[in-house]
Design an enzyme around this catalytic site. Structure first.
Site, PDB file in Angstrom:
ATOM      1  N   GLU A  21       0.851  -1.187   0.000  1.00 40.77           N
ATOM      2  CA  GLU A  21       0.000   0.000   0.000  1.00 40.77           C
ATOM      3  C   GLU A  21       0.889   1.239   0.000  1.00 40.77           C
ATOM      4  O   GLU A  21       2.087   1.134   0.232  1.00 40.77           O
ATOM      5  CB  GLU A  21      -0.944  -0.016   1.209  1.00 40.77           C
ATOM      6  CG  GLU A  21      -0.218  -0.073   2.549  1.00 40.77           C
ATOM      7  CD  GLU A  21      -1.178  -0.324   3.722  1.00 40.77           C
ATOM      8  OE1 GLU A  21      -2.317  -0.712   3.504  1.00 40.77           O
ATOM      9  OE2 GLU A  21      -0.732  -0.117   4.862  1.00 40.77           O
ATOM     10  N   LYS A  54       2.671   4.580   1.185  1.00 42.28           N
ATOM     11  CA  LYS A  54       3.088   5.184   2.452  1.00 42.28           C
ATOM     12  C   LYS A  54       2.837   6.679   2.294  1.00 42.28           C
ATOM     13  O   LYS A  54       3.495   7.346   1.496  1.00 42.28           O
ATOM     14  CB  LYS A  54       4.579   4.891   2.688  1.00 42.28           C
ATOM     15  CG  LYS A  54       5.094   5.392   4.013  1.00 42.28           C
ATOM     16  CD  LYS A  54       6.536   4.954   4.208  1.00 42.28           C
ATOM     17  CE  LYS A  54       7.134   5.363   5.530  1.00 42.28           C
ATOM     18  NZ  LYS A  54       6.422   6.326   6.353  1.00 42.28           N
ATOM     19  N   ARG A  66       1.337   9.551  11.351  1.00 46.97           N
ATOM     20  CA  ARG A  66       0.760   8.269  11.724  1.00 46.97           C
ATOM     21  C   ARG A  66      -0.029   8.442  13.021  1.00 46.97           C
ATOM     22  O   ARG A  66       0.515   8.972  14.003  1.00 46.97           O
ATOM     23  CB  ARG A  66       1.906   7.270  11.920  1.00 46.97           C
ATOM     24  CG  ARG A  66       1.503   5.890  12.369  1.00 46.97           C
ATOM     25  CD  ARG A  66       1.303   4.955  11.203  1.00 46.97           C
ATOM     26  NE  ARG A  66       0.893   3.642  11.651  1.00 46.97           N
ATOM     27  CZ  ARG A  66       1.748   2.676  11.979  1.00 46.97           C
ATOM     28  NH1 ARG A  66       3.046   2.888  11.900  1.00 46.97           N
ATOM     29  NH2 ARG A  66       1.299   1.495  12.362  1.00 46.97           N
ATOM     30  N   ARG A 109       1.798   8.273  17.320  1.00 47.08           N
ATOM     31  CA  ARG A 109       2.309   6.907  17.321  1.00 47.08           C
ATOM     32  C   ARG A 109       3.049   6.560  18.608  1.00 47.08           C
ATOM     33  O   ARG A 109       3.320   5.405  18.880  1.00 47.08           O
ATOM     34  CB  ARG A 109       3.193   6.651  16.112  1.00 47.08           C
ATOM     35  CG  ARG A 109       4.372   7.589  16.008  1.00 47.08           C
ATOM     36  CD  ARG A 109       5.152   7.247  14.781  1.00 47.08           C
ATOM     37  NE  ARG A 109       6.475   6.766  15.180  1.00 47.08           N
ATOM     38  CZ  ARG A 109       7.405   6.379  14.342  1.00 47.08           C
ATOM     39  NH1 ARG A 109       7.163   6.382  13.056  1.00 47.08           N
ATOM     40  NH2 ARG A 109       8.580   5.987  14.769  1.00 47.08           N
ATOM     41  N   GLU A 113      -3.293   7.388   8.739  1.00 50.72           N
ATOM     42  CA  GLU A 113      -2.422   8.543   8.516  1.00 50.72           C
ATOM     43  C   GLU A 113      -3.279   9.806   8.534  1.00 50.72           C
ATOM     44  O   GLU A 113      -4.326   9.862   7.869  1.00 50.72           O
ATOM     45  CB  GLU A 113      -1.725   8.393   7.150  1.00 50.72           C
ATOM     46  CG  GLU A 113      -0.539   9.301   6.958  1.00 50.72           C
ATOM     47  CD  GLU A 113       0.766   8.702   7.498  1.00 50.72           C
ATOM     48  OE1 GLU A 113       0.779   7.498   7.855  1.00 50.72           O
ATOM     49  OE2 GLU A 113       1.770   9.432   7.566  1.00 50.72           O
ATOM     50  N   LYS A 133       9.103  -0.924   5.011  1.00 51.31           N
ATOM     51  CA  LYS A 133       8.823   0.342   4.323  1.00 51.31           C
ATOM     52  C   LYS A 133       9.880   0.530   3.248  1.00 51.31           C
ATOM     53  O   LYS A 133      11.063   0.221   3.448  1.00 51.31           O
ATOM     54  CB  LYS A 133       8.808   1.518   5.306  1.00 51.31           C
ATOM     55  CG  LYS A 133      10.085   1.746   6.085  1.00 51.31           C
ATOM     56  CD  LYS A 133       9.924   2.918   7.040  1.00 51.31           C
ATOM     57  CE  LYS A 133      11.134   3.019   7.961  1.00 51.31           C
ATOM     58  NZ  LYS A 133      10.932   3.911   9.091  1.00 51.31           N
TER      59      LYS A 133
END
Lengths: 645, 348
Positions: free
Chosen positions: A320, A322, A327, A347, A372, A501
């Site tokens: 998906e 980023k 976050r 986060r 996000e 990531k």
């Protein structure tokens, strides 16, 4: 309060994270309840009371000190709280008694010497006598001053050494000075300095009119560091330089617990955290989090390296985008009476609901979304620079809400009503998320799309060109792609092999090293902070203008090389800063990687970089061939257009 | 006989404070024929004078720093001893600043001027305590001449250092301290606090520290740090000149905690500027309370203020009805700020 102040003072100078942790944990170990709990509250920003205005502090000191001396001192120190803490007259005595040795109004063996000289020198001494009576205009000379100037003790030396043990002063070599100290009538029955608990609980309920007198009492009782910390605390300027997360980690270390455990129960706790410390010290069971909308420790990804792909099967993963936002975890739950409580967490578990009241109504179903935070305008995701306008706001105006409409893009679902989904594989959670977002049916919350791919080559292509791979007009806000194992449960921390990531390549420029500054802690003997610049047209031809500062990205070996270069090529020194040679054919070119650019009136160049780091040393390149400011300005144009839109 | 005004007895000149009727200078910054020297810090005690009058300790330490031929001739004087020089008499009194430091009382006819050099009224186990000298004109330093400088008890600062050593046993503690006076005082304070482990010394500290020991000052077991393995320095305390604590030299220590013992550490910005992690407020100069208390107690009607924050102290004196003026003497600074390692100190 003095012990807490000592901790703050030490933390302010200590650069290392682990050392800070040790200092805080050792404080929790040493100091009992409830003081340590209020300290934890202060460190995590959980204390709240009405702050005192700096003008009040100024009034207090003005009533006690000579304005000229205060002016010179403030000018020198440069910080109001610190100046006042340092200048505050000792103990309960009035400041005039800090200046002893005037002929005493009554005969006194202690000042016999001063008297003798007064006799011998007539006029000057009389002038001084007049002077000392004149000072009765001083605010609190009155009763204190007179009583304290009576009946000095003849036991000077004994008193002097007692004072050296008890008092703040360093002096004590001869009668003139001891005289002053030994005359302090309340020396042996001074009230003890206030505890942190006393300060915090009193401030909570204190009326505005009572504040000056209360502050005065405390300032009289505390030592210098204590006064400094108190003034920082009451004026709301307590910048400790540590995160709430670090303070909680230090608390966890007290009981050898995982900081995640503390984080989990944190929302249900309140100062002075008696139940938390009892559990950490093994005296009771773990406190239960009764918060209807608790934070769940966040799962994080590892950065993927080129060599990792060979061992990974594309079929095991879902990809998906980023997004380049913040976050967050958006949690809603029902309280005892069935009402929905909604909270937004960063986060690290910090409650940031207050900054985004416009998102709260959207969280109307019980559940916990991992997503996000973005700004959406006309359905289009805006850059991080735009989002920044909404971060760390204490006051959120309707205009701000309207101009910077907030949006939550959902990645994952951790809880659905009463059900904890974290043990489920990601693929299943993702399905539950799709249903949940559909049920919510709110324009402020949408689903982050997956990126279909069959091979690593296909994903590489998608990452290189998000526009045509489904991100469309939002592609500018894509920071890269995320890879999540289909079967991965939601685990706190950064578990191996579950999430990856894969960021987009950073921007790269070649810049010239201009100034270097010594680092801290382990790096305190190394020049490890670098200011670098690029070329621009100046009044007399091309010149370098600083565009940023970086202090990491290089290897230990490279640090040694740069350090050696700096030491051998210094043109000027200013304290810890060195000017390093930067001429067209003499100097060091640094390849600097960064994530984005922003206009900044505070920088001479007019631009500021996001997350700059040194990616390579270009010993091969003459400074003349480094980049120009125009290159950066071109990159800026698109971003600027978005901000003004 | 004409009446002498104070400025006829002592007058600031480019070379330093000049006593014409006595034919000498006090702490001259340039070479002069006859120098009377208060103490051995390099901004007060320079080499190259014709004749030098100072305490034995001051002369010895000048010899250690500058070599045998630092002056044409020398004469030692004891505390309390009075000497006739030309038309004036000169008497030395303890200043409590460092070992051998003195205030110099210059008397001519009925006028007494005390040039106190650098002084402190706080207790110091390594030197004779400050003695209050009644006078008509008192010449005071003003290094810490602002009311924000109030140095606490030095013993408490040493406790802070020891607490840090206990908390970080795997790190080395590096204490920046001026190598003449401050270093030995810190060591003595550590011993008073019960610390009996060996204390390590930077090479630049060794000769002066050994001199202190030879004068009967107990400093316990001292070891040169040179040649000691990095790992062996964990949990230890090393004294070094301030300039060395931010230099390459520190790389021989395991994750060092940088401390600095100085009155300047009272102001946070000063400590941060230097990258100090553990500021220790230990000063060899009188703090504000010490300066003002001393000035008042001398009974002097006229105060001359030199090196430091003259403005505030002159203001304070005037507000107390004392005549006061700044003395424009150049060349005296805070030794900690100006200390540059000598040849043998650079790599030690």
């Amino acid at each position: 309060m003095n012990r807490f102040a000592e901790l703050l003072d030490r933390l302010a100078y200590e650069p290392g994270r682990n050392n800070k942790l040790r200092l805080i944990t050792s404080y929790f170990h040493e100091v009992g309840d409830p003081d340590r709990g209020y300290a934890l509250a202060a460190l995590t920003g959980a204390l709240s009371f009405k702050h005192a205005k700096p003008a009040l502090i100024r009034d207090l000191i003005a009533a006690r000190t000579d304005p000229v001396l205060f002016g010179l001192s403030y000018d020198y120190v440069g910080d109001l709280s610190e100046t006042v803490a340092l200048m505050w007259p000792k103990g309960v005595v009035n400041n005039d008694k800090s200046f002893p040795g005037y002929p005493s109004p009554q005969p006194s063996p202690a000042s016999a010497f001063a008297e003798a000289s007064a006799d011998r020198r007539g006029e000057g001494a009389q002038q001084r006598t007049r002077q000392s009576t004149n000072t009765t205009t001083d605010n609190n000379f009155g009763s204190d001053g007179r009583t304290s100037l009576s009946v000095p003790s003849p036991l000077l030396s004994a008193e002097a050494s007692a004072k050296a043990d008890a008092g703040e002063g360093q002096g004590g070599g001869y009668p003139g000075r001891d005289n002053d100290e030994s005359l302090r009538p309340r020396n042996h029955n001074n009230p003890p300095p206030p505890t942190l608990t006393e300060v915090v609980t009193t401030l909570r309920t204190l009326g505005k009119t009572e504040l000056p007198a209360q502050l005065t009492r405390w300032l009289d009782e505390l030592d210098e560091t204590g006064r400094w910390a108190l003034l920082k605390l009451v004026t709301g300027a307590l910048r400790i330089g540590i995160s709430a997360r670090l303070a909680k980690t230090a608390a966890a270390a007290l009981g050898d617990k995982d900081p995640h455990e503390v984080e989990l129960i944190w929302p249900g706790l309140s100062p002075p955290y008696l139940d938390l410390f009892a559990w950490l010290e093994g005296r009771t069971e773990k406190p239960v989090n009764r918060d209807p909308a608790p934070f769940r420790p966040v799962m994080l990804a590892h950065a993927i390296e080129g060599t990792d792909f060979a061992t990974l099967d594309p079929a095991d993963y879902i990809a998906e985008w980023k997004w380049d936002g913040i976050r967050v975890q958006a949690v809603a739950g029902r309280d005892d009476r069935g009402h929905i409580t909604a909270r937004l967490y960063s986060r690290t578990g910090e409650d940031i609901t207050g900054s985004f009241p416009d998102l709260v109504p959207a969280l109307r179903l019980p559940g916990a979304i991992d997503g996000e935070l973005l700004i959406l305008r006309d359905g289009r995701v805006q850059s991080f620079n735009v989002l920044q306008q909404r971060l760390n706001r204490k006051v959120v105006s309707p205009k701000l809400i309207k101009d910077f409409p907030i949006h939550l893009r959902a990645y994952d679902l951790l809880g659905d009503d009463e059900n904890d989904l974290r043990e489920l594989p990601f693929a299943e959670r993702r399905e539950r998320l799709e249903t949940f977002v559909r049920k919510l049916d709110d324009p402020r919350i949408d689903l982050s799309p997956t990126v279909p791919f069959a091979s690593w080559e296909a994903l590489t292509a998608a990452r290189a060109d998000p526009v045509s791979a489904g991100a469309g007009e939002d592609a500018a806000a894509v920071e890269g792609v995320m890879l999540k194992r289909r079967d991965a449960p939601y685990l706190p921390g950064r578990p191996k092999g579950q999430w990856w990531k894969w960021k987009r390549d950073p921007h790269i420029i070649d810049a010239v090293l201009m100034y270097a500054q010594r680092g801290h802690g382990k790096r305190s003997s190394y020049y490890s902070d670098y200011t670098f610049g690029v070329w621009t047209e100046g009044d007399s031809g091309d010149e370098l203008v600083p565009v940023g500062k970086a202090y990491f990205g290089f290897t230990d070996e490279e640090l040694l090389q740069i350090d050696r270069f700096v030491r051998r090529n210094t043109t000027e020194k200013f304290g810890p800063v060195r000017h390093v040679v930067h001429e067209p054919y003499k100097g060091l070119v640094l390849e600097v990687a960064f994530e984005g650019l922003q206009r900044s009136p505070r920088h001479k160049s007019g631009v500021a970089m996001r997350f700059p780091r040194i990616s390579r040393l270009r010993w091969d390149k003459p400074p003349r061939e480094a980049d120009r400011l125009e290159t950066l300005e071109k990159m800026l144009k698109t971003e600027a257009a978005e901000l003004e839109a | 006989m004409t009446i002498m005004r104070p400025q006829d007895i002592l007058l600031p000149t480019a070379a330093g404070l000049c006593c014409k009727p006595g034919g000498f200078h006090i702490d001259p910054v340039r070479s002069v024929e006859r120098a009377v020297i208060t103490h051995s810090h390099s901004d007060h005690a320079r080499a190259g004078h014709g004749a030098v009058l100072a305490t034995q300790e001051t002369l010895d330490m000048m010899r250690l720093r500058y070599g045998e031929n630092f002056a044409g001739s020398t004469q030692a004087i004891r505390y309390g001893e009075e000497i006739r020089l030309g038309d004036v008499s000169v008497k030395f009194h303890p200043a409590g600043h460092v070992l051998g430091s003195a205030q110099i009382a210059v008397s001519c006819q009925d006028t007494c001027i005390v040039a106190s050099g650098d002084y402190k009224d706080a207790p110091d186990p390594t030197c004779t305590p400050f003695e209050l000298v009644p006078c008509d004109v008192f010449i005071t330093e003003a290094t810490f001449g602002l009311p924000v400088f109030r140095h606490g008890d030095a013993a408490d600062e040493v406790k802070k250092l020891l607490a840090s050593v206990a908390l970080f046993p795997e790190r080395a503690h590096l204490v920046g301290a001026y190598s003449l006076g401050k270093a030995q005082r810190v060591i003595a304070l550590l011993r008073e606090a019960g610390y009996d482990a060996p204390i390590f010394l930077h090479g630049a500290m060794e000769s002066i520290t050994h001199y202190y020991q030879s004068r009967g000052i107990e400093l316990g077991e001292l070891r040169p740090v040179k040649g000691v393995k990095k790992a062996a320095l964990a949990g230890t305390i090393t004294l070094a000149p301030p300039s060395a604590t931010s230099d390459l030299w520190t790389r021989r220590f395991p994750d060092p905690v940088t401390a600095f013992a100085s009155g300047w550490m009272r102001v946070r910005a000063r400590a941060r500027q230097r990258g100090v992690e553990l500021p220790l407020v230990i000063s060899d100069h009188a703090d504000w309370d010490g300066l003002t208390a001393t000035i008042a107690a001398t009974g002097a009607g006229e105060i001359w203020v030199t090196h430091g924050q003259e403005d505030a102290l002159v203001h304070w004196c005037k507000s107390r009805g004392l005549r006061a003026q700044p003395l424009d003497l150049v060349g005296y600074g805070d030794e900690e700020e100006t200390e540059t390692p000598l040849g043998d100190e650079a790599e030690a």
